[in-house]
Structure formats: structure tokens, C-alpha cells
Design a protein around this motif. Structure first.
Motif, mmCIF file in Angstrom:
data_model
loop_
_atom_site.group_PDB
_atom_site.id
_atom_site.type_symbol
_atom_site.label_atom_id
_atom_site.label_comp_id
_atom_site.label_asym_id
_atom_site.label_seq_id
_atom_site.Cartn_x
_atom_site.Cartn_y
_atom_site.Cartn_z
ATOM 1 N N ASP A 16 -12.392 89.395 -6.431
ATOM 2 C CA ASP A 16 -12.563 87.945 -6.443
ATOM 3 C C ASP A 16 -13.162 87.440 -5.137
ATOM 4 O O ASP A 16 -13.926 86.463 -5.129
ATOM 5 C CB ASP A 16 -11.237 87.243 -6.748
ATOM 6 C CG ASP A 16 -10.131 87.614 -5.761
ATOM 7 O OD1 ASP A 16 -10.244 88.664 -5.093
ATOM 8 O OD2 ASP A 16 -9.140 86.860 -5.678
ATOM 9 N N ARG A 17 -12.834 88.085 -4.025
ATOM 10 C CA ARG A 17 -13.407 87.670 -2.743
ATOM 11 C C ARG A 17 -14.913 87.948 -2.694
ATOM 12 O O ARG A 17 -15.676 87.173 -2.108
ATOM 13 C CB ARG A 17 -12.698 88.386 -1.591
ATOM 14 C CG ARG A 17 -11.247 87.943 -1.394
ATOM 15 C CD ARG A 17 -10.671 88.461 -0.089
ATOM 16 N NE ARG A 17 -10.549 89.912 -0.090
ATOM 17 C CZ ARG A 17 -9.506 90.573 -0.564
ATOM 18 N NH1 ARG A 17 -8.480 89.912 -1.114
ATOM 19 N NH2 ARG A 17 -9.459 91.891 -0.527
ATOM 20 N N ALA A 63 -16.698 85.139 -4.660
ATOM 21 C CA ALA A 63 -16.841 83.926 -3.855
ATOM 22 C C ALA A 63 -17.931 84.097 -2.804
ATOM 23 O O ALA A 63 -18.738 83.181 -2.565
ATOM 24 C CB ALA A 63 -15.503 83.590 -3.191
ATOM 25 N N ALA A 64 -17.982 85.264 -2.168
ATOM 26 C CA ALA A 64 -18.997 85.511 -1.147
ATOM 27 C C ALA A 64 -20.394 85.555 -1.754
ATOM 28 O O ALA A 64 -21.371 85.073 -1.163
ATOM 29 C CB ALA A 64 -18.694 86.814 -0.419
ATOM 30 N N ILE A 113 -21.398 83.941 -4.455
ATOM 31 C CA ILE A 113 -21.784 82.568 -4.785
ATOM 32 C C ILE A 113 -22.239 81.831 -3.527
ATOM 33 O O ILE A 113 -23.252 81.101 -3.535
ATOM 34 C CB ILE A 113 -20.614 81.836 -5.468
ATOM 35 C CG1 ILE A 113 -20.372 82.433 -6.860
ATOM 36 C CG2 ILE A 113 -20.889 80.336 -5.566
ATOM 37 C CD1 ILE A 113 -19.141 81.908 -7.567
ATOM 38 N N ALA A 114 -21.531 82.030 -2.426
ATOM 39 C CA ALA A 114 -21.940 81.410 -1.160
ATOM 40 C C ALA A 114 -23.303 81.935 -0.728
ATOM 41 O O ALA A 114 -24.146 81.184 -0.209
ATOM 42 C CB ALA A 114 -20.893 81.687 -0.085
ATOM 43 N N ALA A 129 -18.611 83.131 -13.558
ATOM 44 C CA ALA A 129 -18.212 82.106 -12.592
ATOM 45 C C ALA A 129 -19.314 81.122 -12.229
ATOM 46 O O ALA A 129 -19.025 80.006 -11.786
ATOM 47 C CB ALA A 129 -17.706 82.782 -11.309
ATOM 48 N N ASP A 130 -20.588 81.505 -12.403
ATOM 49 C CA ASP A 130 -21.690 80.703 -11.871
ATOM 50 C C ASP A 130 -22.844 80.728 -12.864
ATOM 51 O O ASP A 130 -23.391 81.787 -13.170
ATOM 52 C CB ASP A 130 -22.128 81.277 -10.521
ATOM 53 C CG ASP A 130 -23.119 80.399 -9.771
ATOM 54 O OD1 ASP A 130 -23.971 79.773 -10.428
ATOM 55 O OD2 ASP A 130 -23.061 80.362 -8.533
#
Length: 497
Positions: free
Chosen positions: A197-198, A201-202, A204-205, A261-262
Motif C-alpha cells: 500500500d505504501r 501511494a508513492a 500516485i505521488a 486506486a487511480d
């Protein structure tokens, strides 16, 4: 060119008025100059097979290396982030001021001169990534901007860009978790527990930063906005098939999570030489990985490099099943290259199955010529079309190959005898078989005779009429891109006044 375009569009209008069938230009009658000008002006829908890290030309990469203070390994003819203080290395700024070194670097980064350093096209192509990769290592947004601007200049406004966000993080996760002996459910659970999950998130950033930089370069949202701002970008997670299985699986799992997620991330791909020993050894395992993670392509859209093989680089056994397993086990909706399809067991049955299911082949003519020495009558492009298998032309790696999408369309005419209707279908297919969400404008993709009922009689108009068609276009990413393309196509085919 303008005269040729005016002549055929006038003929088109007359043919339509008279109800005749002859309603397309004879591209075979055009000179080379007329043809490339024609294909550049023609709206080409989109590009579905583009590794953007290799889409930038070497000259631009060298400019970035200079600006970023990198250096050059003179023996390897490669850009490095840092270099030892020896005679075999120079700053990029110093290296490019020497004409011979600059020319050699451009040769090293591309396939413009076959046989460079006695390498085959195959070895020169795949080896070049390690030589130029550092030059764009801090430039993901610049790369994206360059690709967007190039496509827009060719009247192409959609791309599914292949890239690998958090590739190092997924690599580390896979090694840390280790291989679970083929228990894919256990592998998936271990990755989730290990911090997947981390990475999502990374990633997507990372996507935010890349798009933000591209929009900054192109001045999007300002009165000075470049044409590239009009290009709609979606991403495919490209996973590396030559890595240890636990790493490839971690990258695939990251891709599935990103798509969930995106909305900018729309599908999976697998890259690296298909003839590499690791690729061949693990091919069936890779297909099972994709099947397990994506629900055979139902949960997550899948496009796979498959069949990028000839007998020069693989055994007959290897050419017998790759595409079939990509379609039937991994659930691939699109096949990248697919050139060994006629060699597969039950090739005619498989082609008929792909035609019935709407499994598209992404055709890369120049790439197949340079890397695998396959062109002309040896290429299955005509064979695929004759069997109703959807196809769409693409570039693969435009910077290394020193090509563009317009040139691939022209090559299809010159080398494969493609007609205007063939090119038009390729352009439409790039949107109809994209992984954009929503219902499309056509009830019969690859044929394009039956518009969606809601938009019957309206396709090609400037805007849809209020009501069901306007609702469809407003609520569907795919229909919206198709509407834009059909309008551009209508204007392209309208005779000048």
C-alpha cells in the motif's frame, strides 16, 4: 499534398452524394512526400504501444544530461550519473562539444545505423536502454511533455503510456518477501503485508509530480498552452519479465492496485526481451501470475507483449504457444507485436478466436524490421487483417528507432499495401480497444458501420444533441475521446472551400 488532399476530399464528397462506394483516396498513388504529409495531418486516434522512457530522441537526452551535470563513459558511450576522474570519462557538457563523440553517442542511443559496433539490430536496441537511461532519470515529467507534444503535432490526442513507477520499491519488496514456491495466493498476501500500500501511494505521488511537471513545461491552463495539453494520457504499469519471479509478481501486484486506486492507471503490460532465457523459462508462470492477480483480465485490463519472436531468436517450441496463453490464460485484451501468431499451434483457430473476442494486435512495423528483421510479406499484418483480427499501428520506442506515428502509418501503406480505410480503422481501433472506461460510440468496433443507438446520425458533429447521446459522451471517457476523434476525422475529410 494540399492539392492531393483537395482532390480526394472533393472526390469523397461527390462519391457520397452519388451514393458510390469509391470514397477514399488512393494512397499508393501519392509520392513519398505527399504520403508522409497526409499521414501527419490525418487524425490517428491514439497510440497504445509506447514505452515513453524510450520515446525521446537522443539529441534531447544529451541536452538533458548536460543541463543536469551528468557525465559520459567514453568507452561504453553511455551517460552516467557520476564518473571517476579518469581519461575514460568526461562531463556531458565536454563530451557533446566534440563532434565525433556526439555523433557516436547518438549512434549508441539509437538504431539509426544498423551494425553499429557490430551489434545486431536486436542487441543494439535492447542494449541502448542502459546507455541512455541515466539521461532521463530525473526527467519523467519532461519525457511525458515531449511525448504529448510530439503526438499533438501529429494530430493524435490519446496515449496509453507504459512506465514503471516505484520499480525499485517493488523490486526491494519482492526480494524481501521472497519466492513462495509458486503459491501465488501466499505471494500476494505476503506482498500486501510487506507494505504494498505504501508503494501505491508513492506511485500516485510520482504520477502527480510527472503530470504536474509536464503541464508546467507545456504551459497548460494558460493562454500560451501548447498543443500537447490537449493529449489525454493514461498509463499502463509495465512489469519486467526478466527479473526474479518474486519481483515480477510484486510489480504486477502493484500495477493491479494502482489501476484500482487511480483512474489514470488503466492496465498492465509486461516488457523486456521475450527471447531472454528468463522470459522463456518463466513465460507460463508469468501468464498464471497475471491470471491470478487480474481474474483472467476481468478485474484489471491486460495488454501483453507476446509473440515478439522469430526462429532467429527462439526455438520452434517457443513460437507455438505464447500468444495463445496470453489470450486464454492471462486474459489479454491486446497483444503487443504478435508477429509469431502464424507459427502458433492452431493458428487459424486462435486468429478466429481473437477476431471474435476483439483481441487487438498492436502492430509495430519499424520495430519488427529493426529488431527481428521481419518486414514486407514476412510480416503478418495483412494476414491478421484478412482474418478480421483488430490491429492498430504504434511506434513502440520512437526515440531509439528514430520514427514517429505518422511514419508508421506511411510505412503501412508503402510496405504492407494498407489503404486509407485500413489507416482509418487503425486510428479508430486505438480508441475503441483502449482501456478507457465507459461505453463507446460504436456497436461494432473494428467494422464501424453501426453507431451506438444513442448517437445514431450524430457522429462527426461538433457537439452531440442534448439527450441520450450527450449523456453518453458526458459519462464515458471512451465515448468522449471517440467523439473528439470523429469530429477531427470529419473535418479532415471535408473538402476545402
Amino acid at each position: 499534398m494540399i492539392g492531393a488532399l483537395r482532390n480526394w476530399t472533393t472526390g469523397l464528397a461527390l462519391a457520397l452524394t452519388c451514393g458510390t462506394a469509391q470514397a477514399a483516396p488512393d494512397l499508393s498513388a501519392m509520392t513519398a512526400g505527399e504520403l508522409i504529409a497526409f499521414t501527419k495531418a490525418m487524425p490517428k486516434g491514439g497510440e497504445l504501444h509506447n514505452h515513453i522512457s524510450a520515446a525521446v530522441f537522443p539529441e534531447t537526452l544529451l541536452q538533458w544530461a548536460v543541463e543536469d551535470g551528468f557525465c559520459v563513459d567514453l568507452k561504453a558511450l553511455a551517460v552516467r550519473l557520476a564518473c571517476p576522474a579518469t581519461a575514460d570519462y568526461k562531463s556531458a557538457a565536454a563530451a557533446v562539444t566534440d563532434p565525433e563523440t556526439r555523433v557516436a553517442l547518438i549512434d549508441s542511443f539509437s538504431t539509426r545505423h544498423p551494425g553499429f559496433r557490430d551489434r545486431s539490430g536486436h542487441d543494439q536496441f535492447f542494449g541502448s536502454f542502459s546507455r541512455f537511461g541515466a539521461a532521463s532519470s530525473k526527467r519523467s515529467g519532461d519525457v511525458l511533455a515531449a511525448v504529448m507534444e510530439s503526438l499533438a503535432a501529429q494530430n493524435t490526442f490519446y496515449i496509453e503510456a507504459m512506465t514503471t513507477p516505484q520499480g525499485a520499491g517493488a523490486y526491494a519488496l519482492g526480494l524481501r518477501v521472497g519466492w513462495k514456491g509458486g503459491d501465488l495466493a501466499a505471494q500476494q498476501a505476503a506482498n500486501a503485508a510487506g507494505g504494498l500500500d505504501r508503494l501505491v501511494a508513492a506511485a500516485i505521488a510520482e504520477t502527480d509530480a510527472s503530470e504536474g511537471r509536464a503541464r508546467e513545461i507545456l504551459k497548460c491552463g494558460t493562454p500560451q498552452a501548447a498543443k500537447g495539453c490537449q493529449v489525454t494520457v493514461r498509463f499502463l504499469m509495465q512489469t519486467i519479465r526478466v527479473l526474479p519471479p518474486e519481483v515480477t509478481f510484486a510489480q504486477l501486484q502493484l500495477g493491479v492496485a494502482l489501476v484500482a486506486a487511480d483512474r489514470r492507471w488503466v492496465g498492465l503490460q509486461m516488457v523486456a526481451p521475450e527471447d531472454d532465457p528468463a522470459s522463456l523459462t518463466h513465460y507460463r508462470l508469468h501468464m498464471k501470475m497475471v491470471e491470478a492477480l487480474t481474474g483472467r483480465g476481468v478485474k484489471t485490463p491486460v495488454a501483453l507483449h507476446a509473440g515478439e519472436l522469430t526462429l532467429k531468436y527462439a526455438t520452434p517450441e517457443d513460437l507455438r504457444f505464447h500468444i495463445a496463453e496470453a489470450v486464454r490464460i492471462a486474459g489479454a485484451r491486446r497483444i503487443g507485436h504478435g508477429i509469431d501468431l502464424p507459427h502458433e499451434d492452431g493458428a487459424e483457430v486462435l486468429a478466429a478466436e481473437m477476431a471474435a473476442k476483439g483481441v487487438l494486435v498492436e502492430v509495430n512495423l519499424t520495430s519488427n524490421h529493426i529488431i527481428l528483421e521481419l518486414s514486407g510479406e514476412q510480416h503478418p499484418y495483412r494476414w491478421l487483417r484478412q482474418r478480421g483480427v483488430p490491429v492498430s499501428l504504434s511506434t513502440y520506442d520512437a526515440g531509439i528507432l528514430r520514427i514517429d506515428l505518422s511514419g508508421e502509418y506511411a510505412r503501412a501503406v508503402q510496405e504492407q499495401g494498407a489503404s486509407y480505410d485500413d489507416l482509418k480503422r487503425s486510428a479508430r481501433n486505438a480508441l475503441a480497444f483502449s482501456f478507457l472506461t465507459g461505453e463507446g460510440l460504436w456497436s461494432d468496433p473494428n467494422l464501424y458501420r453501426r453507431p451506438a443507438k444513442a448517437c445514431a446520425g450524430q457522429i462527426g458533429a461538433e457537439v452531440p444533441r442534448p439527450g441520450p447521446c450527450a449523456d453518453l459522451v458526458a459519462g464515458s471517457d471512451k465515448a468522449r475521446e471517440q467523439w473528439r476523434h470523429e469530429r477531427a476525422l470529419k473535418l479532415f475529410e471535408t473538402p476545402p472551400r
